[in-house]
Motif scaffolding. Structure first.
Motif, PDB file in Angstrom:
ATOM      1  N   MET A   1       0.816  -1.184   0.000  1.00  0.00           N
ATOM      2  CA  MET A   1       0.000   0.000   0.000  1.00  0.00           C
ATOM      3  C   MET A   1       0.867   1.258   0.000  1.00  0.00           C
ATOM      4  SD  MET A   1      -2.783   1.186   2.774  1.00  0.00           S
ATOM      5  CE  MET A   1      -3.279   2.855   2.854  1.00  0.00           C
ATOM      6  N   LEU A   2       1.942   1.252   0.737  1.00  0.00           N
ATOM      7  CA  LEU A   2       2.755   2.457   0.859  1.00  0.00           C
ATOM      8  C   LEU A   2       3.519   2.790  -0.410  1.00  0.00           C
ATOM      9  CD1 LEU A   2       4.136   1.960   4.470  1.00  0.00           C
ATOM     10  CD2 LEU A   2       2.167   3.301   3.740  1.00  0.00           C
ATOM     11  N   SER A   3       3.843   1.793  -1.193  1.00  0.00           N
ATOM     12  CA  SER A   3       4.615   2.059  -2.401  1.00  0.00           C
ATOM     13  C   SER A   3       3.746   2.329  -3.624  1.00  0.00           C
ATOM     14  CB  SER A   3       5.562   0.896  -2.685  1.00  0.00           C
ATOM     15  OG  SER A   3       4.807  -0.275  -2.927  1.00  0.00           O
ATOM     16  N   ASN A   4       2.458   2.086  -3.524  1.00  0.00           N
ATOM     17  CA  ASN A   4       1.551   2.244  -4.655  1.00  0.00           C
ATOM     18  C   ASN A   4       0.616   3.430  -4.407  1.00  0.00           C
ATOM     19  OD1 ASN A   4      -0.984   1.887  -6.160  1.00  0.00           O
ATOM     20  ND2 ASN A   4      -0.031  -0.004  -6.885  1.00  0.00           N
ATOM     21  N   GLN A   5       0.748   4.468  -5.211  1.00  0.00           N
ATOM     22  CA  GLN A   5      -0.035   5.684  -5.013  1.00  0.00           C
ATOM     23  C   GLN A   5      -1.539   5.427  -5.119  1.00  0.00           C
ATOM     24  OE1 GLN A   5       1.222   8.838  -4.139  1.00  0.00           O
ATOM     25  NE2 GLN A   5      -0.921   9.283  -3.777  1.00  0.00           N
ATOM     26  N   LYS A   6      -1.941   4.569  -6.034  1.00  0.00           N
ATOM     27  CA  LYS A   6      -3.371   4.281  -6.198  1.00  0.00           C
ATOM     28  C   LYS A   6      -3.944   3.644  -4.927  1.00  0.00           C
ATOM     29  CE  LYS A   6      -6.654   2.091  -9.318  1.00  0.00           C
ATOM     30  NZ  LYS A   6      -6.832   1.318 -10.553  1.00  0.00           N
ATOM     31  N   GLN A   7      -3.233   2.694  -4.371  1.00  0.00           N
ATOM     32  CA  GLN A   7      -3.682   2.061  -3.129  1.00  0.00           C
ATOM     33  C   GLN A   7      -3.623   3.038  -1.963  1.00  0.00           C
ATOM     34  OE1 GLN A   7      -1.277  -1.435  -2.748  1.00  0.00           O
ATOM     35  NE2 GLN A   7      -2.591  -2.638  -4.081  1.00  0.00           N
ATOM     36  N   TRP A   8      -2.617   3.897  -1.949  1.00  0.00           N
ATOM     37  CA  TRP A   8      -2.489   4.896  -0.896  1.00  0.00           C
ATOM     38  C   TRP A   8      -3.694   5.835  -0.893  1.00  0.00           C
ATOM     39  CZ3 TRP A   8       0.025   6.082   3.394  1.00  0.00           C
ATOM     40  CH2 TRP A   8      -0.026   7.392   3.867  1.00  0.00           C
ATOM     41  N   ASP A   9      -4.200   6.163  -2.059  1.00  0.00           N
ATOM     42  CA  ASP A   9      -5.328   7.089  -2.181  1.00  0.00           C
ATOM     43  C   ASP A   9      -6.650   6.483  -1.692  1.00  0.00           C
ATOM     44  OD1 ASP A   9      -3.643   9.008  -3.250  1.00  0.00           O
ATOM     45  OD2 ASP A   9      -4.133   8.510  -5.330  1.00  0.00           O
TER      46      ASP A   9
ATOM     47  N   ALA B   1       8.581   8.508   5.071  1.00  0.00           N
ATOM     48  CA  ALA B   1       9.828   9.010   5.660  1.00  0.00           C
ATOM     49  C   ALA B   1       9.743   8.961   7.185  1.00  0.00           C
ATOM     50  CB  ALA B   1      10.106  10.427   5.181  1.00  0.00           C
ATOM     51  N   HIS B   2       8.588   9.317   7.745  1.00  0.00           N
ATOM     52  CA  HIS B   2       8.390   9.222   9.193  1.00  0.00           C
ATOM     53  C   HIS B   2       8.481   7.768   9.654  1.00  0.00           C
ATOM     54  CE1 HIS B   2       7.493  13.349  10.149  1.00  0.00           C
ATOM     55  NE2 HIS B   2       6.573  13.404   9.205  1.00  0.00           N
ATOM     56  N   LEU B   3       7.905   6.864   8.895  1.00  0.00           N
ATOM     57  CA  LEU B   3       8.000   5.444   9.253  1.00  0.00           C
ATOM     58  C   LEU B   3       9.447   4.975   9.241  1.00  0.00           C
ATOM     59  CD1 LEU B   3       5.002   3.724   7.434  1.00  0.00           C
ATOM     60  CD2 LEU B   3       5.268   4.160   9.873  1.00  0.00           C
ATOM     61  N   ASP B   4      10.222   5.460   8.282  1.00  0.00           N
ATOM     62  CA  ASP B   4      11.626   5.081   8.203  1.00  0.00           C
ATOM     63  C   ASP B   4      12.396   5.603   9.418  1.00  0.00           C
ATOM     64  OD1 ASP B   4      13.673   3.706   6.718  1.00  0.00           O
ATOM     65  OD2 ASP B   4      14.535   5.702   6.339  1.00  0.00           O
ATOM     66  N   GLU B   5      12.060   6.815   9.865  1.00  0.00           N
ATOM     67  CA  GLU B   5      12.686   7.354  11.073  1.00  0.00           C
ATOM     68  C   GLU B   5      12.349   6.487  12.286  1.00  0.00           C
ATOM     69  OE1 GLU B   5      11.420  11.386  11.511  1.00  0.00           O
ATOM     70  OE2 GLU B   5      12.562  12.084   9.781  1.00  0.00           O
TER      71      GLU B   5
ATOM     72  N   ASP C   1      15.255   0.103  15.625  1.00  0.00           N
ATOM     73  CA  ASP C   1      16.502  -0.642  15.468  1.00  0.00           C
ATOM     74  C   ASP C   1      17.518  -0.237  16.525  1.00  0.00           C
ATOM     75  OD1 ASP C   1      15.386  -1.914  13.320  1.00  0.00           O
ATOM     76  OD2 ASP C   1      16.570  -0.855  11.802  1.00  0.00           O
ATOM     77  N   GLU C   2      17.600   1.056  16.784  1.00  0.00           N
ATOM     78  CA  GLU C   2      18.540   1.535  17.789  1.00  0.00           C
ATOM     79  C   GLU C   2      18.180   0.994  19.173  1.00  0.00           C
ATOM     80  OE1 GLU C   2      20.550   5.762  19.174  1.00  0.00           O
ATOM     81  OE2 GLU C   2      19.132   5.724  17.519  1.00  0.00           O
ATOM     82  N   LEU C   3      16.898   1.000  19.498  1.00  0.00           N
ATOM     83  CA  LEU C   3      16.462   0.462  20.788  1.00  0.00           C
ATOM     84  C   LEU C   3      16.765  -1.022  20.912  1.00  0.00           C
ATOM     85  CD1 LEU C   3      13.015   2.184  21.326  1.00  0.00           C
ATOM     86  CD2 LEU C   3      15.004   2.356  22.823  1.00  0.00           C
TER      87      LEU C   3
ATOM     88  N   MET D   1       3.728  10.071  15.455  1.00  0.00           N
ATOM     89  CA  MET D   1       3.158   8.997  14.647  1.00  0.00           C
ATOM     90  C   MET D   1       1.916   8.427  15.319  1.00  0.00           C
ATOM     91  SD  MET D   1       3.074   7.329  11.898  1.00  0.00           S
ATOM     92  CE  MET D   1       4.611   7.673  11.077  1.00  0.00           C
ATOM     93  N   ILE D   2       1.937   8.283  16.629  1.00  0.00           N
ATOM     94  CA  ILE D   2       0.752   7.796  17.341  1.00  0.00           C
ATOM     95  C   ILE D   2      -0.423   8.737  17.101  1.00  0.00           C
ATOM     96  CG2 ILE D   2      -0.244   7.461  19.644  1.00  0.00           C
ATOM     97  CD1 ILE D   2       2.577   6.412  20.464  1.00  0.00           C
ATOM     98  N   GLU D   3      -0.171  10.029  17.172  1.00  0.00           N
ATOM     99  CA  GLU D   3      -1.241  11.014  16.951  1.00  0.00           C
ATOM    100  C   GLU D   3      -1.781  10.930  15.518  1.00  0.00           C
ATOM    101  OE1 GLU D   3      -3.938  13.797  18.177  1.00  0.00           O
ATOM    102  OE2 GLU D   3      -2.474  12.739  19.388  1.00  0.00           O
ATOM    103  N   LEU D   4      -0.891  10.783  14.544  1.00  0.00           N
ATOM    104  CA  LEU D   4      -1.335  10.621  13.149  1.00  0.00           C
ATOM    105  C   LEU D   4      -2.234   9.402  12.996  1.00  0.00           C
ATOM    106  CD1 LEU D   4       1.766  11.407  10.910  1.00  0.00           C
ATOM    107  CD2 LEU D   4      -0.431  12.576  10.898  1.00  0.00           C
ATOM    108  N   LEU D   5      -1.798   8.295  13.563  1.00  0.00           N
ATOM    109  CA  LEU D   5      -2.579   7.063  13.438  1.00  0.00           C
ATOM    110  C   LEU D   5      -3.915   7.167  14.150  1.00  0.00           C
ATOM    111  CD1 LEU D   5       0.300   4.461  13.860  1.00  0.00           C
ATOM    112  CD2 LEU D   5      -0.887   5.117  11.746  1.00  0.00           C
ATOM    113  N   ARG D   6      -3.953   7.843  15.271  1.00  0.00           N
ATOM    114  CA  ARG D   6      -5.221   8.041  15.965  1.00  0.00           C
ATOM    115  C   ARG D   6      -6.163   8.915  15.149  1.00  0.00           C
ATOM    116  NH1 ARG D   6      -2.800   8.979  21.996  1.00  0.00           N
ATOM    117  NH2 ARG D   6      -2.756   6.800  22.582  1.00  0.00           N
ATOM    118  N   ASN D   7      -5.619   9.938  14.534  1.00  0.00           N
ATOM    119  CA  ASN D   7      -6.455  10.869  13.753  1.00  0.00           C
ATOM    120  C   ASN D   7      -6.971  10.263  12.447  1.00  0.00           C
ATOM    121  OD1 ASN D   7      -6.292  12.956  15.602  1.00  0.00           O
ATOM    122  ND2 ASN D   7      -4.467  13.822  14.665  1.00  0.00           N
TER     123      ASN D   7
END
Length: 63
Positions: free
Chosen positions: A1-9, A22-26, A32-34, A54-60
């Motif tokens: 879904m993330l790599s396909n713009q049509k599915q993302w829409d 990019a936020h997911l990659d961060e 990984d560091e943890l 990210m939690i706030e984005l997912l909640r919204n």
């Protein structure tokens, strides 16, 4: 879904796909560091705000 713009829409999120991934990659880097360092005090000071954002984005927009 993330790599396909049509599915993302499909969910109709008003979010930029590239910015979101990019936020997911961060967050992946924080995770990984943890997991590899195994010391929360050595994780960068910006890790908690990134996770909270990210939690706030997912909640919204996650439904």
């Amino acid at each position: 879904m993330l790599s396909n713009q049509k599915q993302w829409d499909r969910p109709g999120w008003p979010l930029d796909r590239k910015s979101f991934t990019a936020h997911l990659d961060e967050l992946r880097a924080v995770r990984d560091e943890l997991m590899h360092v195994n010391d929360k005090d050595k994780v960068g000071g910006d890790a908690i705000p990134k996770l909270r954002h990210m939690i706030e984005l997912l909640r919204n927009y996650g439904g």
